[in-house]
Design an enzyme around this catalytic site. Structure first.
Site, PDB file in Angstrom:
ATOM      1  N   HIS A   1       0.612  -1.101   0.038  1.00  0.00           N
ATOM      2  CA  HIS A   1      -0.224   0.332   0.289  1.00  0.00           C
ATOM      3  C   HIS A   1       0.890   1.214   0.152  1.00  0.00           C
ATOM      4  O   HIS A   1       1.689   1.264   0.802  1.00  0.00           O
ATOM      5  CB  HIS A   1      -0.997  -0.028   1.828  1.00  0.00           C
ATOM      6  CG  HIS A   1      -1.700   1.510   1.055  1.00  0.00           C
ATOM      7  ND1 HIS A   1      -2.843   1.285   0.391  1.00  0.00           N
ATOM      8  CD2 HIS A   1      -1.999   2.326   2.097  1.00  0.00           C
ATOM      9  CE1 HIS A   1      -3.266   2.556   1.023  1.00  0.00           C
ATOM     10  NE2 HIS A   1      -2.628   3.710   1.384  1.00  0.00           N
TER      11      HIS A   1
ATOM     12  N   ASP B   1     -15.172   3.091   7.610  1.00  0.00           N
ATOM     13  CA  ASP B   1     -13.833   4.838   6.715  1.00  0.00           C
ATOM     14  C   ASP B   1     -14.339   5.188   5.794  1.00  0.00           C
ATOM     15  O   ASP B   1     -14.344   6.260   5.689  1.00  0.00           O
ATOM     16  CB  ASP B   1     -12.840   3.858   5.900  1.00  0.00           C
ATOM     17  CG  ASP B   1     -11.548   4.510   5.857  1.00  0.00           C
ATOM     18  OD1 ASP B   1     -10.942   5.412   6.434  1.00  0.00           O
ATOM     19  OD2 ASP B   1     -11.861   4.348   4.504  1.00  0.00           O
TER      20      ASP B   1
ATOM     21  N   ARG C   1     -14.270  13.479   6.932  1.00  0.00           N
ATOM     22  CA  ARG C   1     -12.514  13.897   6.963  1.00  0.00           C
ATOM     23  C   ARG C   1     -12.373  15.223   6.066  1.00  0.00           C
ATOM     24  O   ARG C   1     -12.079  15.886   5.979  1.00  0.00           O
ATOM     25  CB  ARG C   1     -11.541  13.073   7.601  1.00  0.00           C
ATOM     26  CG  ARG C   1     -11.560  12.258   8.797  1.00  0.00           C
ATOM     27  CD  ARG C   1     -11.223  10.899   8.569  1.00  0.00           C
ATOM     28  NE  ARG C   1      -9.327  11.386   7.989  1.00  0.00           N
ATOM     29  CZ  ARG C   1      -8.260  10.261   7.906  1.00  0.00           C
ATOM     30  NH1 ARG C   1      -8.954   8.877   7.687  1.00  0.00           N
ATOM     31  NH2 ARG C   1      -7.303  10.837   7.313  1.00  0.00           N
TER      32      ARG C   1
ATOM     33  N   SER D   1      -7.686   4.544   8.928  1.00  0.00           N
ATOM     34  CA  SER D   1      -8.162   4.580   7.581  1.00  0.00           C
ATOM     35  C   SER D   1      -6.951   3.037   6.738  1.00  0.00           C
ATOM     36  O   SER D   1      -8.551   2.590   6.326  1.00  0.00           O
ATOM     37  CB  SER D   1      -8.207   5.276   7.607  1.00  0.00           C
ATOM     38  OG  SER D   1      -8.367   6.101   5.835  1.00  0.00           O
TER      39      SER D   1
ATOM     40  N   LYS E   1      -8.596  -0.912   6.237  1.00  0.00           N
ATOM     41  CA  LYS E   1      -8.082  -1.400   4.746  1.00  0.00           C
ATOM     42  C   LYS E   1      -8.323  -2.519   4.803  1.00  0.00           C
ATOM     43  O   LYS E   1      -8.529  -3.132   4.475  1.00  0.00           O
ATOM     44  CB  LYS E   1      -8.578   0.059   3.679  1.00  0.00           C
ATOM     45  CG  LYS E   1     -10.163  -0.050   4.369  1.00  0.00           C
ATOM     46  CD  LYS E   1      -9.676   1.462   2.928  1.00  0.00           C
ATOM     47  CE  LYS E   1      -8.611   2.940   3.997  1.00  0.00           C
ATOM     48  NZ  LYS E   1      -9.069   4.173   3.243  1.00  0.00           N
TER      49      LYS E   1
HETATM   50  N1  URA Z   1      -5.657   7.142   2.698  1.00  0.00           N
HETATM   51  C1  URA Z   1      -6.696   6.898   2.905  1.00  0.00           C
HETATM   52  O1  URA Z   1      -6.511   5.681   2.451  1.00  0.00           O
HETATM   53  N2  URA Z   1      -6.912   7.188   4.341  1.00  0.00           N
HETATM   54  C2  URA Z   1      -6.550   8.475   4.146  1.00  0.00           C
HETATM   55  O2  URA Z   1      -7.010   8.454   5.959  1.00  0.00           O
HETATM   56  C3  URA Z   1      -5.678   9.030   3.938  1.00  0.00           C
HETATM   57  C4  URA Z   1      -5.076   7.945   2.663  1.00  0.00           C
END
Ligand code: URA
Length: 456
Positions: free
Chosen positions: A99, A178, A185, A200, A204
């Site tokens: 990621h 999220d 946000r 966040s 995931k």
């Molecule tokens: N990417 C995400 O998935 N969440 C965040 O808070 C920032 C970047």
């Protein structure tokens, strides 16, 4: 005073249930929330039983007050369990993902995923879309005609089992809390909290059913985390969170002080990845792809050391196995696999125009975020989540940091379909290149590795 005293003495001692307002106040006043209080908020975000304004107030309190490790653990777990956690125990072998925290020209997933799957590991990758100046893997993949990033979780498993890799977007079942919290946000200036970013991303990623994760935490002008110390702090939080959940995890802190590679824009970036898979492509992109793949091989148990993993990744590219794997992934997800051998099948913009410098000297810096904004203005990115994008447009950098330029040199070329914001984009790009009298000293692409047990 007397009256107050008598009122309070006679007030019935009712036990109120948990209330969002009390939890917000506690965080506002720098208290530590209990796991139950955090679960209450996350449940409220998921089932809409807490109003957006209360959630937003709590998010802002977190931005100001931060979180303890206990709170972060509770938040990540509550968000992870707000939806489905994939059980991939019926998929044989190690499941490993990568990621990136995002940047400009950051396209490594399209190389790393097929390389690592070709090396025998499983890569269940759930990715995001571009927003603002930064691009997203899903938009890049969708520039390949027919490519379906919206597979059901059943089809996701099928493709993963069949070819070792599947690349999809966040489904409504994965970490729905999220989705809600991120959308708040995004519009309340509360994205930039390392705790909220960590929860966040990790909720995931942990929902994917992976055994191991390599994080590419970007730092520099084009990154979320402009300062290296902030990137390191975020990386440490994410590595700790992953380890606590029993995952093998490392984070690479990598340079985003200039775009990665030479191409920025969706189809243009796919084209550049195809070049890397064919054994070419720009050095920085190729190097980072080899490093990330190597770490995935190490965590996945295919290689003992990173150097060995790099050799394996390079061999999989040289033999054509990674290219074959990319074709297979595209075909199984409904896309036109012919693009791998003939990138002219990707969408192309109708027009090109050059940004030129009138100075002589060396490129000492590239204002990376501005390059991403210029691509967005051309239609390659989104100012708001609902915006549509043009897959064909973007920017090709002719010069990068350290290159010599003469008056009249082309700095970059824009690929565009509409004149509407062409001059604005060209102006921004011309201003993005800083020219000085001497070449700057080269900075390493990988600045640090967090979470490795020892030298790998
Ligand atoms: N990417 C995400 O998935 N969440 C965040 O808070 C920032 C970047």
């Amino acid at each position: 005073m007397l009256a107050f005293a008598s009122i309070s003495r006679t007030r019935p001692r009712v036990r109120l249930g948990m209330r969002a307002v009390d939890i917000i106040r506690k965080k506002r006043d720098a208290g530590e929330l209990t796991p139950e209080e955090i679960q209450f908020l996350v449940r409220g975000a998921t089932d809409d039983s807490i109003s957006d304004y209360q959630l937003a107030a709590w998010l802002m309190a977190v931005v100001w007050r931060g979180m303890t490790r206990l709170e972060l653990a509770a938040l990540t777990e509550a968000m992870l369990h707000s939806g489905e956690v994939l059980d991939l125990s019926d998929v044989s072998g190690t499941k490993v993902d990568k990621h990136s925290t995002g940047g400009v020209g950051d396209k490594t997933s399209l190389v790393v995923a097929p390389v690592v799957a070709a090396g025998g590991l499983h890569v269940p990758m759930i990715s995001g879309r571009g927003l603002g100046h930064s691009g997203g893997t899903l938009d890049k993949l969708e520039s390949i005609r027919g490519f379906n990033v919206n597979l059901s979780l059943t089809d996701f498993r099928r493709v993963l089992k069949q070819c070792g890799c599947a690349l999809i977007g966040q489904t409504p079942q994965i970490a729905p809390a999220d989705k809600k919290l991120y959308s708040l946000r995004d519009v309340t200036a509360t994205v930039e909290s390392p705790y909220l970013i960590c929860a966040s991303i990790m909720s995931k990623k942990l929902a994917e059913g992976i055994d191991a994760l390599v994080l590419d935490v970007k730092t520099g002008d084009g990154a979320f985390m402009k300062r290296e110390e902030d990137a390191v702090y975020l990386a440490e939080l994410m590595v700790e969170t992953g380890q606590r959940m029993g995952k093998k995890i490392v984070a690479l802190i990598t340079d985003m002080d200039q775009p990665l590679g030479r191409k920025v824009g969706n189809a243009l970036e796919v084209e550049e990845c195809i070049d890397v898979l064919a054994g070419g492509g720009p050095d920085d992109l190729r190097e980072l792809c080899l490093d990330l793949s190597a770490w995935m091989f190490v965590l996945g148990g295919k290689s003992k050391r990173v150097a060995e993993g790099r050799i394996l990744a390079a061999e999989l590219i040289a033999s054509g196995a990674a290219r074959d794997k990319f074709r297979e992934i595209i075909r199984l997800q409904g896309g036109d696999a012919g693009v791998v051998d003939d990138p002219s099948r990707l969408p192309h913009a109708k027009n090109k125009a050059a940004a030129i410098t009138m100075q002589e000297g060396y490129v000492t810096a590239i204002r990376c975020e501005q390059v991403g904004v210029a691509s967005m203005l051309l239609g390659g990115g989104r100012a708001k989540k609902e915006d549509s994008i043009d897959p064909a447009v973007g920017i090709v950098l002719e010069k990068k940091v350290g290159d010599h330029v003469l008056a009249g040199s082309v700095l970059c070329t824009i690929h565009y379909n509409s004149d509407e914001r062409k001059s604005e984009a060209l102006g921004l790009l011309a201003d993005s290149f800083v020219i000085g009298p001497a070449a700057p000293s080269a900075k390493p692409l990988v600045r640090k590795v967090i979470g490795a047990d020892g030298p790998a």
